[in-house]
Scaffold this active site. Structure first.
Site: not given
Ligand code: UD1
Length: 382
Positions: A210
Site C-alpha cells: 500500500h
Molecule cells: C496510512 C498511513 C500509513 C499506514 C497505512 C495503513 C499516513 C501518512 N499513512 O496510509 O503509514 O501504513 O495508513 O493502512 O498516515 N482509504 C479508503 N478507506 C479508508 C481509508 C483510506 O478508501 O478507510 C483510501 C482513500 O482513497 C485514501 C487512501 O486510501 O485517500 C489513503 O488513505 P490515508 O489514510 O491517507 O493513507 P494510507 O495509504 O491508508
C-alpha cells in the site's frame, strides 16, 4: 484520578492501542478516553478491528476521512484541539507514525499537555516517507518514549533525549498478535477465511502492498506484480488489498494479472486479490504462510514474532531488528532478490530466526506501570 486520552486513527493504530486499553482498564489507575480521528473510516479498515480486538467504542470520533497530507493533518488538529479543551487530559498517548500521530501530538504539546509516544525512535532515514517525518516530528516534542527495539532507544539517545524518559518496553503490536492468535477459531474467524484456507493446495504466500512509492505508479506496481507472478507460479499468493492499491490496480488496467477465487474451487497457483481482511481473518491465513511479501512496517515485525520468512518490498526499514534476527530481508523492487528470497522461503530452506527481546505480550502492562510512576508517582510491579 489523572485523565489520559489515547489516540488512534488508522488501521495499524488499532492493534497498538488494544493492549494499552486492556491494561488501563485492568489497572483502574486512570480515567481514560479513546479518540478515533477517523483517518481510516471504511468498515473493514476500522470498525471491524475495534470489534475483533475488543477495544471499547471510541468516546469520540473526529470523522476526518481522507485528504492530502496537509488537509488531513490540519483537520485532525482543529478537531482534536476542541476535544482536548473540553476533556482537559493530563496526558495524551499517541502510537505509531501515521498522520493522526503527529497531528494529535502537536495539539497536545501546544496546549501544554504531556505527550507519550508508543513505538518511538524508529527511523528509516528515508525522508520521502510521510511516516518518517511523522516519527521525527513526534519524537522531537514528546515527553515520554516507549521503544520496541534497541535501535529505537539508541536513535532517541543519539538525538539527545533524556535517557530517563526513554523506556524499552517491547511491542504492543506483538501483545495483540499473541493475544489474538491464542483465540483464533471458528468463533473468531469468518466462514469465508476458514473456507479459503481449507481450499489452499500446498504451501502458500501472503502479500500486502500500500505504500505510495509502490502503488501510485503503474510502472512500479506492474514490475512488482511481474516478479510476484513468478512466485505465484510456484504457490498461491493471497493478496488482501488496501483500498488505495485496489483503486490504482483498476486505474492502471492491472486487473487481468489476478486469478479469481470462485469461493469453492481449490486454490492453486496465481495471485488472489482479496478485499481488506479483518485482523483475525488475515492472521489466520498468514500465520501458516511459507512466505510473506509486504511493504508494511507492522507486518515485518509480526512475521518476526511468528518466525515466518518476510520479504520486504521497500528500500529501507525502520525496524532493523527484524533483519538482524534473520526473519526479514529488505529488497525494495529488485526482481532478482524478490525471486531469490521468495523461492528460498517457498522451498522451506530459510534458516529459522529468533524472537526479539521483550516481544512477550506484556508491553501494554509495562507501559501502564511506567505511566503510573510518571503520573501518580507510584511504582507498580509488572
Ligand atoms: C496510512 C498511513 C500509513 C499506514 C497505512 C495503513 C499516513 C501518512 N499513512 O496510509 O503509514 O501504513 O495508513 O493502512 O498516515 N482509504 C479508503 N478507506 C479508508 C481509508 C483510506 O478508501 O478507510 C483510501 C482513500 O482513497 C485514501 C487512501 O486510501 O485517500 C489513503 O488513505 P490515508 O489514510 O491517507 O493513507 P494510507 O495509504 O491508508
Amino acid at each position: 484520578m489523572k485523565k489520559i486520552i489515547i489516540v488512534a486513527g488508522a488501521r495499524p493504530n488499532f492493534m497498538k492501542i488494544a493492549p494499552i486499553v486492556r491494561a488501563l482498564e485492568r489497572s483502574g489507575l486512570f480515567e481514560y478516553r479513546i479518540v478515533h480521528t477517523g483517518q481510516h473510516y471504511d468498515e473493514n479498515m476500522s470498525r471491524v478491528f475495534f470489534d475483533e480486538l475488543g477495544i471499547p467504542s471510541p468516546h469520540c470520533n473526529l470523522q476526518i476521512g481522507s485528504g492530502s497530507q496537509a488537509v488531513q493533518t490540519a483537520a485532525i488538529m482543529v478537531r482534536f484541539e476542541e476535544v482536548c479543551l473540553q476533556e482537559r487530559p493530563d496526558l495524551v498517548v499517541v502510537v505509531g507514525d501515521v498522520n493522526s500521530t503527529i497531528a494529535c501530538g502537536l495539539v497536545a504539546k501546544k496546549l501544554g499537555i504531556r505527550l507519550a509516544h508508543v513505538e518511538a525512535g524508529l527511523r528509516s532515514y528515508d525522508r520521502t516517507m510521510p511516516e518518517e517525518i511523522n516519527r521525527i516530528a513526534t519524537d522531537a516534542i514528546a515527553d515520554c518514549f516507549f521503544t520496541t527495539e534497541p535501535d529505537g532507544t539508541e536513535n532517541l539517545l543519539r538525538e539527545g533525549h533524556d535517557p530517563g524518559a526513554v523506556h524499552f518496553v517491547g511491542h504492543v503490536m506483538i501483545d495483540t498478535l499473541l493475544y489474538q492468535r491464542d483465540r483464533l477459531g471458528p468463533e473468531t474467524v469468518s466462514r469465508a477465511a476458514l473456507s479459503l484456507k481449507r481450499r489452499i493446495v500446498g504451501t502458500f504466500a501472503c502479500m500486502t502492498l500500500h505504500r505510495p512509492a509502490n502503488v501510485d505508479s503503474a510502472a512500479a506496481l506492474g514490475a512488482l506484480l511481474d516478479a510476484v507472478a513468478v512466485l505465484a507460479g510456484i504457490a498461491p499468493v493471497l493478496f488482501p488489498c488496501h483500498p488505495r492499491t485496489k483503486k490504482n490496480i483498476e486505474a492502471f488496467g492491472l486487473m487481468p494479472r489476478f486469478t479469481r477465487d470462485d469461493g469453492v474451487s481449490p486454490v492453486g497457483p496465481g495471485i488472489r486479490l482479496l478485499d481488506p481482511l479483518s485482523y483475525n481473518d488475515f492472521l489466520y491465513l498468514w500465520k501458516d504462510a511459507a512466505l510473506v511479501l509486504t511493504d508494511s512496517g507492522g507486518l515485518q515485525e509480526e512475521t518476526t514474532a511468528l518466525k515466518i520468512p518476510c520479504v520486504t518490498l521497500r528500500d529501507t526499514t525502520e525496524r532493523p531488528v527484524t533483519q538482524e534476527i534473520g526473519s526479514n530481508v529488505v529488497v525494495g523492487g529488485d526482481r532478482e532478490k524478490i525471486l531469490h528470497h521468495g523461492r528460498r522461503a517457498l522451498a522451506g530452506t530459510w534458516k529459522e530466526s529468533a524472537i526479539p527481546a521483550l516481544w512477550d505480550g506484556k508491553a501494554g502492562e509495562r507501559i501502564v506501570a511506567i505511566l503510573d510512576g510518571l503520573m501518580n508517582g507510584r511504582t507498580t510491579p509488572v
